[in-house]
Design an enzyme around this catalytic site. Structure first.
Site, PDB file in Angstrom:
ATOM      1  N   ASP A  90     -40.215  -0.231  22.720  1.00  0.00           N
ATOM      2  CA  ASP A  90     -40.865  -1.070  21.908  1.00  0.00           C
ATOM      3  C   ASP A  90     -39.999  -1.695  21.015  1.00  0.00           C
ATOM      4  O   ASP A  90     -40.146  -3.155  20.684  1.00  0.00           O
ATOM      5  CB  ASP A  90     -41.738  -0.242  20.514  1.00  0.00           C
ATOM      6  CG  ASP A  90     -42.846   0.544  21.546  1.00  0.00           C
ATOM      7  OD1 ASP A  90     -43.181   0.313  22.682  1.00  0.00           O
ATOM      8  OD2 ASP A  90     -43.176   1.797  21.026  1.00  0.00           O
ATOM      9  N   ASN A 111     -40.178  -0.714  32.317  1.00  0.00           N
ATOM     10  CA  ASN A 111     -39.117   0.406  32.534  1.00  0.00           C
ATOM     11  C   ASN A 111     -39.385   0.720  33.971  1.00  0.00           C
ATOM     12  O   ASN A 111     -40.232   0.312  34.613  1.00  0.00           O
ATOM     13  CB  ASN A 111     -39.241   1.567  31.469  1.00  0.00           C
ATOM     14  CG  ASN A 111     -40.502   2.325  31.545  1.00  0.00           C
ATOM     15  OD1 ASN A 111     -41.362   2.331  32.470  1.00  0.00           O
ATOM     16  ND2 ASN A 111     -40.849   3.186  30.702  1.00  0.00           N
TER      17      ASN A 111
HETATM   18  O1  RIB Z   1     -44.025   3.920  22.510  1.00  0.00           O
HETATM   19  C1  RIB Z   1     -43.831   4.706  21.571  1.00  0.00           C
HETATM   20  C2  RIB Z   1     -45.382   4.791  20.764  1.00  0.00           C
HETATM   21  O2  RIB Z   1     -46.229   5.226  21.989  1.00  0.00           O
HETATM   22  C3  RIB Z   1     -45.333   5.938  19.750  1.00  0.00           C
HETATM   23  O3  RIB Z   1     -45.013   5.437  18.659  1.00  0.00           O
HETATM   24  C4  RIB Z   1     -46.834   6.245  20.110  1.00  0.00           C
HETATM   25  O4  RIB Z   1     -47.723   5.803  18.833  1.00  0.00           O
HETATM   26  C5  RIB Z   1     -47.249   5.808  21.372  1.00  0.00           C
HETATM   27  O5  RIB Z   1     -48.314   4.578  21.026  1.00  0.00           O
END
Ligand code: RIB
Length: 298
Positions: free
Chosen positions: A247, A184
């Site tokens: 994610d 990002n």
């Molecule tokens: O990217 C988000 C994640 O970052 C969360 O779910 C938290 O667990 C951290 O690892």
């Protein structure tokens, strides 16, 4: 053989605090926390790939403790059909994250690494690293294990995608061995400063000699590749919680690539999926299905 997305990375249980504003240093802010939710960047990416993928197998390799928090993160992975046979149960507590989300959906996250420190590259066998595999990694497990796995995967023909999140030092030789790096804007700025180049996709691509995507949140995403520049338009939504949206983007992208999609449509699907994730609370809980992504794209 069915294509495989193999995610090597972290698992965590997220305790999400909903607060009127994010705490400043030394400040106490009152709010409410919900139940523990599935999280950890690796597990989130595996869940996103499984829910949002079409006809590809998904496996997750990482480490959890022998505790109730492990169940929080593994139960939804199992339900989504993620292969957990490469998951290691170790003598440390499962990773935990304290996630603060404010009234505008902005967040701040503190992570207890716990069992994630014991994730090891040798949990993934050579047979998993052939040309039918997309290997997806992030930076909440030891960088040396990531580097070892990247180099092995490279040698055996897997397509290797790394999400440098959170931004942290990584051997440049391992970065150069990637097929695709996803960052990002803050991560791109951090990496560009380290490499002595501009923090845009084109400059990072030139500096590392690999394909690079910079995700731009509500402005979409841009990739600089050997074949040229690829842009993906954003989807306009009203975000309630952006935790795990990055994610989601990576997991859905990896699933698209494993299914044989070119980069441009795979990025468009990832943008649509991440936009949906921003409209839902939690990280793992926010990952959309393939049907929901298709509806957003339509
Ligand atoms: O990217 C988000 C994640 O970052 C969360 O779910 C938290 O667990 C951290 O690892």
């Amino acid at each position: 053989m069915t294509p495989l997305v193999l995610v090597f990375g972290s698992a965590a249980a997220d305790l999400v605090f909903r607060l009127p504003h994010l705490p400043r240093a030394g400040e106490t802010v009152l709010g409410e926390a919900g139940p523990m939710l599935p999280g950890g960047k690796g597990a989130n990416q595996a869940l996103a790939a499984a829910r949002g993928g079409q006809g590809v197998a998904i496996a997750f390799a990482g480490a959890v403790g022998a505790d109730p928090a492990a169940e929080v993160v593994t139960a939804p992975l199992r339900v989504a059909g993620v292969d957990l046979t490469r998951l290691r149960v170790v003598d440390r507590p499962t990773g935990l994250a304290a996630v603060c989300v404010d009234a505008q959906g902005a967040n701040q996250i503190a992570v207890s690494t716990g069992a994630n420190a014991l994730a090891r590259a040798d949990q993934v066998g050579d047979a998993d690293l052939g040309p039918g595999t997309v290997l997806l990694l992030q930076m909440e497990v030891p960088a040396a294990e990531n580097a070892a796995l990247i180099l092995r995967a490279r040698a055996r023909g897997a397509r290797v995608v790394m999400n440098l999140a959170p931004a942290a030092p990584m051997e440049v030789a391992a970065l150069r061995a990637l097929d695709l790096l996803v960052v990002n804007e803050p991560e791109a700025a951090w990496l560009g400063a380290g490499l002595g180049c501009h923090p845009d996709a084109a400059a990072l691509h030139r500096a590392l000699g690999i394909d690079v995507v910079v995700t731009l949140a509500e402005r979409g995403a841009v990739a600089a590749t050997r074949q040229g520049v690829v842009t993906a338009s954003p989807f306009v939504v009203t975000p309630v919680d952006t935790v795990g949206a990055g994610d989601c983007w990576c997991g859905v992208l990896a699933a698209g690539l494993a299914a044989g999609m070119p980069l441009a449509p795979a990025m468009a699907r990832a943008n649509a999926a991440a936009a949906i994730a921003c409209t839902r609370q939690g990280a793992g809980t926010a990952m959309p299905t393939a049907a929901e992504i298709a509806a957003m794209l339509a």
